[in-house]
Scaffold this motif. Structure first.
Motif, PDB file in Angstrom:
ATOM      1  N   THR A  34       0.748  -1.323   0.081  1.00 51.34           N
ATOM      2  CA  THR A  34       0.051  -0.152   0.049  1.00 51.34           C
ATOM      3  C   THR A  34       1.086   1.077   0.415  1.00 51.34           C
ATOM      4  O   THR A  34       0.750   2.229  -0.689  1.00 51.34           O
ATOM      5  CB  THR A  34      -0.565   0.542   1.013  1.00 51.34           C
ATOM      6  OG1 THR A  34      -0.052  -0.332   2.532  1.00 51.34           O
ATOM      7  CG2 THR A  34      -1.873  -1.117   0.959  1.00 51.34           C
ATOM      8  N   ARG A  35       2.076   0.895   0.560  1.00 50.25           N
ATOM      9  CA  ARG A  35       3.045   2.439   0.865  1.00 50.25           C
ATOM     10  C   ARG A  35       4.628   1.691   0.478  1.00 50.25           C
ATOM     11  O   ARG A  35       4.704   0.647   1.521  1.00 50.25           O
ATOM     12  CB  ARG A  35       2.809   3.019   1.533  1.00 50.25           C
ATOM     13  CG  ARG A  35       2.877   2.580   2.910  1.00 50.25           C
ATOM     14  CD  ARG A  35       2.710   4.105   4.108  1.00 50.25           C
ATOM     15  NE  ARG A  35       3.350   3.555   5.503  1.00 50.25           N
ATOM     16  CZ  ARG A  35       4.186   3.841   6.027  1.00 50.25           C
ATOM     17  NH1 ARG A  35       4.858   4.705   5.231  1.00 50.25           N
ATOM     18  NH2 ARG A  35       4.533   3.365   7.472  1.00 50.25           N
ATOM     19  N   THR A  73      -1.905   7.359   1.082  1.00 44.21           N
ATOM     20  CA  THR A  73      -2.130   6.052   1.548  1.00 44.21           C
ATOM     21  C   THR A  73      -3.147   6.599   2.398  1.00 44.21           C
ATOM     22  O   THR A  73      -3.330   6.319   3.803  1.00 44.21           O
ATOM     23  CB  THR A  73      -1.665   5.067   2.009  1.00 44.21           C
ATOM     24  OG1 THR A  73      -0.343   5.261   2.776  1.00 44.21           O
ATOM     25  CG2 THR A  73      -0.380   4.267   0.663  1.00 44.21           C
ATOM     26  N   ARG A  97      -7.311   1.643   1.661  1.00 41.51           N
ATOM     27  CA  ARG A  97      -6.007   0.533   2.120  1.00 41.51           C
ATOM     28  C   ARG A  97      -6.777  -0.139   1.075  1.00 41.51           C
ATOM     29  O   ARG A  97      -5.879  -1.479   0.262  1.00 41.51           O
ATOM     30  CB  ARG A  97      -5.557   0.614   2.927  1.00 41.51           C
ATOM     31  CG  ARG A  97      -4.678   2.181   3.202  1.00 41.51           C
ATOM     32  CD  ARG A  97      -3.530   1.874   4.168  1.00 41.51           C
ATOM     33  NE  ARG A  97      -2.813   2.755   4.888  1.00 41.51           N
ATOM     34  CZ  ARG A  97      -1.986   3.454   5.354  1.00 41.51           C
ATOM     35  NH1 ARG A  97      -1.387   2.176   5.872  1.00 41.51           N
ATOM     36  NH2 ARG A  97      -1.458   4.375   5.639  1.00 41.51           N
TER      37      ARG A  97
END
Ligand SMILES: [Zn+2]
Length: 187
Positions: free
Chosen positions: A59-60, A67, A72
């Motif tokens: 997600t990051r 984010t 997410r």
């Protein structure tokens, strides 16, 4: 097999353009941040999963990726992931609070959460805070397997010391990878 790794907090987590460090703790003038420690675990877990031929979606990857916490789970779904693993650290007013816990949302995920909890306690010898069902966490609103690991308490000297230790990090990430991959392979 494709797995989403979600390092908790970071840029625009709660508010656009604002970096959310998560829980923090200052020791000898140095500020430890949940977001940074969780990211380091996530990047290590990514390597472990890839070495097992598992595709990974993050997600990051760093402190600048946007984010929002509410997006997410949908990012993971759009990426085609079968499982989502969110990594966090805990905090409490009392610095003596310590231990590790795995959170889950759907009752379907209770079994894998328990397996993960047991394996992580065995690997780390941390205090067993037991698994907990949480229906209020946006990140766990994911259609596949979803678990959130609270790795330990940032303000507790023993927990933090362990979590900053590379051998413990290797043990934790290998354990998470094994439990989740084995579980996905069986379902
Ligand atoms: Zn957190």
């Amino acid at each position: 097999m494709k797995i989403c790794i979600d390092p908790g907090h970071g840029m625009s987590n709660r508010q656009t353009g604002v970096y959310d460090p998560g829980v923090t703790h200052v020791e000898n003038g140095f500020q430890f941040q949940e977001a940074a420690i969780a990211l380091r675990y996530a990047l290590t877990l990514k390597d472990v999963l890839r070495s097992r031929q598992v595709e990974v979606f993050m997600t990051r990857d760093d402190d600048t990726d946007q984010t929002p916490v509410g997006s997410r789970a949908s990012m993971a779904k759009a990426a085609g992931c079968e499982a989502l693993i969110s990594l966090h650290l805990n905090d409490f007013d009392d610095d003596s609070a310590n231990g590790l816990e795995v959170l889950f949302r759907d009752s379907d995920d209770k079994a894998v959460a328990q397996m993960l909890q047991d394996a992580l306690i065995k690997a780390t010898k941390m205090r067993d805070r037991k698994i907990k069902q949480r229906t209020d966490l946006a990140v766990l609103k994911f259609s596949g397997i979803a678990v959130l690991v609270e790795l330990g308490f940032i303000a507790n000297d023993e927990d933090r010391g362990k979590l900053l230790n590379a051998q413990i990090r290797d043990a934790i990430t290998r354990t998470i990878a094994k439990v989740v991959v084995d579980h996905l392979a069986q379902t």
